[in-house]
Design a protein around this motif. Structure first.
Motif, PDB file in Angstrom:
ATOM      1  N   GLN A 104       0.814  -1.213   0.000  1.00  0.00           N
ATOM      2  CA  GLN A 104       0.000   0.000   0.000  1.00  0.00           C
ATOM      3  C   GLN A 104       0.850   1.265   0.000  1.00  0.00           C
ATOM      4  OE1 GLN A 104      -2.798   0.067   3.207  1.00  0.00           O
ATOM      5  NE2 GLN A 104      -4.000   1.741   2.386  1.00  0.00           N
ATOM      6  N   THR A 105       2.055   1.200   0.577  1.00  0.00           N
ATOM      7  CA  THR A 105       2.908   2.390   0.598  1.00  0.00           C
ATOM      8  C   THR A 105       3.294   2.823  -0.809  1.00  0.00           C
ATOM      9  OG1 THR A 105       4.956   1.086   0.814  1.00  0.00           O
ATOM     10  CG2 THR A 105       3.894   1.808   2.852  1.00  0.00           C
ATOM     11  N   VAL A 106       3.483   1.851  -1.699  1.00  0.00           N
ATOM     12  CA  VAL A 106       3.885   2.169  -3.072  1.00  0.00           C
ATOM     13  C   VAL A 106       2.677   2.399  -3.968  1.00  0.00           C
ATOM     14  CG1 VAL A 106       5.238   1.409  -5.068  1.00  0.00           C
ATOM     15  CG2 VAL A 106       5.973   0.788  -2.756  1.00  0.00           C
ATOM     16  N   PHE A 107       1.616   1.621  -3.772  1.00  0.00           N
ATOM     17  CA  PHE A 107       0.446   1.696  -4.647  1.00  0.00           C
ATOM     18  C   PHE A 107      -0.838   1.973  -3.860  1.00  0.00           C
ATOM     19  CE2 PHE A 107       3.365  -1.277  -6.909  1.00  0.00           C
ATOM     20  CZ  PHE A 107       3.635  -0.467  -8.011  1.00  0.00           C
ATOM     21  N   PRO A 108      -0.924   3.123  -3.194  1.00  0.00           N
ATOM     22  CA  PRO A 108      -2.129   3.413  -2.411  1.00  0.00           C
ATOM     23  C   PRO A 108      -3.366   3.632  -3.274  1.00  0.00           C
ATOM     24  CG  PRO A 108      -0.731   5.350  -2.528  1.00  0.00           C
ATOM     25  CD  PRO A 108       0.062   4.218  -3.110  1.00  0.00           C
ATOM     26  N   HIS A 109      -3.167   3.844  -4.583  1.00  0.00           N
ATOM     27  CA  HIS A 109      -4.299   4.063  -5.482  1.00  0.00           C
ATOM     28  C   HIS A 109      -4.703   2.789  -6.217  1.00  0.00           C
ATOM     29  CE1 HIS A 109      -3.810   8.340  -4.784  1.00  0.00           C
ATOM     30  NE2 HIS A 109      -2.544   8.239  -5.105  1.00  0.00           N
ATOM     31  N   LEU A 110      -4.116   1.679  -5.824  1.00  0.00           N
ATOM     32  CA  LEU A 110      -4.455   0.386  -6.430  1.00  0.00           C
ATOM     33  C   LEU A 110      -4.756  -0.619  -5.332  1.00  0.00           C
ATOM     34  CD1 LEU A 110      -1.697   0.324  -9.192  1.00  0.00           C
ATOM     35  CD2 LEU A 110      -4.158   0.588  -9.579  1.00  0.00           C
ATOM     36  N   MET A 111      -5.634  -0.215  -4.420  1.00  0.00           N
ATOM     37  CA  MET A 111      -5.970  -1.035  -3.268  1.00  0.00           C
ATOM     38  C   MET A 111      -7.338  -1.701  -3.383  1.00  0.00           C
ATOM     39  SD  MET A 111      -3.382  -0.955  -1.315  1.00  0.00           S
ATOM     40  CE  MET A 111      -4.181  -1.835   0.007  1.00  0.00           C
TER      41      MET A 111
END
Length: 368
Positions: A104-111
């Motif tokens: 989530q730290t790297v891809f918070p918009h792909l959760m």
């Protein structure tokens, strides 16, 4: 073992930012010549992934936007390298807690969609150990949320990883909130609340468990958001913190930076930020109700983690200890063979700490 090494990443973690955040963070800032290729590749990947954001936003509005956070969070505070990761991992054994994950730290918009695909690729690429201290690194493990916030808005201290020439500006503005505008502080509150909702949904938790050193300078704002939040503040031997921080920041910044910075400048920033963060917490901690704050030395926690965990649960009136007792015991049993980095304090380190961080040595009772 992932195929990429941290110090040789061809892009940085801004690939997971939304396009507006990427532009706001890097716009008008100098990108040094030797990092132009990394910047361009990060920009291209970010632009491509950002095209998927409308799908994520639609799902967020449908699933979580109108939901309330039922339980105020638990915040694990303290300067970097003060043992916050270990404490975070222990408490995350309690399944009633939800938290931000490494993915989530790297891809918070792909959760909320596509997570399975992107998580598999991230697992394939990333190393399985943190480069600075050999701590386990996996996509679903708990992680500090500032890295996620740095990909969701421009109002975060972790902009310094990319643009280290502005470290002290980001410190005063986004770490301590001393020079932040009210508009930016509102953006921080709204974005952080969104991150909490997604984190709880993703990890099936009821209460958010935060491990984020930058929050140490934001107690007043956190209490405005969550008046009954619980706080665990970690202290650690300043000699060890200095040595460990110098290693951590010097090594980690190599894969993320888009500007040059010398080791001497990194060291000077560590010294200055530590002082500012120490006094900011001391200035604001009286705002926390006494029953909602516990301050402990990491050395005490490390030597008797199970008993002190139980004490923290009891003192902060946290639910879930008995239900999590076995999982906590099993986790601690696995960590008995963990080999920590060993630090030897040379004369220069001793001199720097005693001349600059004497306040911490005296107040906390540390000595050689």
């Amino acid at each position: 073992m992932g195929i990429l090494q941290f110090d040789k990443l061809p892009f940085n973690t801004l690939v997971g930012a939304d396009w507006n955040t990427f532009k706001a963070v890097t716009g008008g800032r100098e990108i040094d010549k030797e990092f132009r290729k990394k910047f361009i590749l990060s920009k291209i990947i970010c632009r491509l992934l950002s095209s998927l954001n409308p799908i994520e936003e639609k799902r967020y509005r449908k699933l979580l936007a109108d939901k309330t956070v039922e339980m105020d969070p638990v915040f694990i505070l303290g300067h970097w390298r003060s043992g916050t990761t270990f404490v975070h991992n222990v408490f995350s054994c309690d399944k009633h807690f939800g938290y931000n994950t490494t993915y989530q730290t790297v891809f918070p918009h792909l959760m909320l969609w596509g997570q399975g695909f992107f998580k598999k690729n991230m697992t394939f690429l990333m190393p399985d150990k943190r480069p600075t201290d050999n701590m386990e690194l996996k996509v679903d493990l708990p992680q500090e949320e500032e890295f996620a916030l740095a990909n969701m808005m421009p109002c975060t201290y972790y902009n310094f990883w990319f643009l280290p020439k502005y470290t002290m500006e980001y410190c005063d503005k986004y770490l301590l909130f001393d020079t932040i505008s009210e508009e930016e502080r509102t953006i921080f509150k709204e974005t952080f609340l969104k991150l909490i909702k997604i984190s709880l949904y993703n990890t099936h938790g009821q209460q958010f468990l935060s491990k984020n050193p930058p929050h140490t300078g934001r107690v007043k704002t956190l209490l405005e958001m969550f008046p009954n939040a619980k706080f665990i503040y970690l202290k650690r031997n300043p000699y060890t913190v200095f040595e460990s921080s110098r290693s951590f920041f010097t090594n980690t910044i190599q894969s993320l930076r888009l500007q040059n910075i010398t080791d001497q400048q990194i060291e000077e920033n560590i010294v200055a930020v530590y002082r500012k963060l120490f006094y900011k917490f001391e200035e604001e901690k009286h705002l926390i109700p006494a029953e909602n704050l516990i301050e402990i030395k990491f050395e005490d926690f490390e030597s008797n983690a199970f008993d002190l965990t139980q004490q923290i649960y009891r003192q902060l009136a946290l639910p879930g200890f008995e239900e999590s007792r076995t999982d906590i015991e099993n986790y601690l049993a696995k960590k008995k063979g963990y080999k920590k980095n060993q630090y030897k304090y040379d004369e220069r380190t001793i001199k720097i700490v005693e001349e600059n961080w004497d306040f911490a040595l005296e107040q906390w009772g540390y000595s050689l």
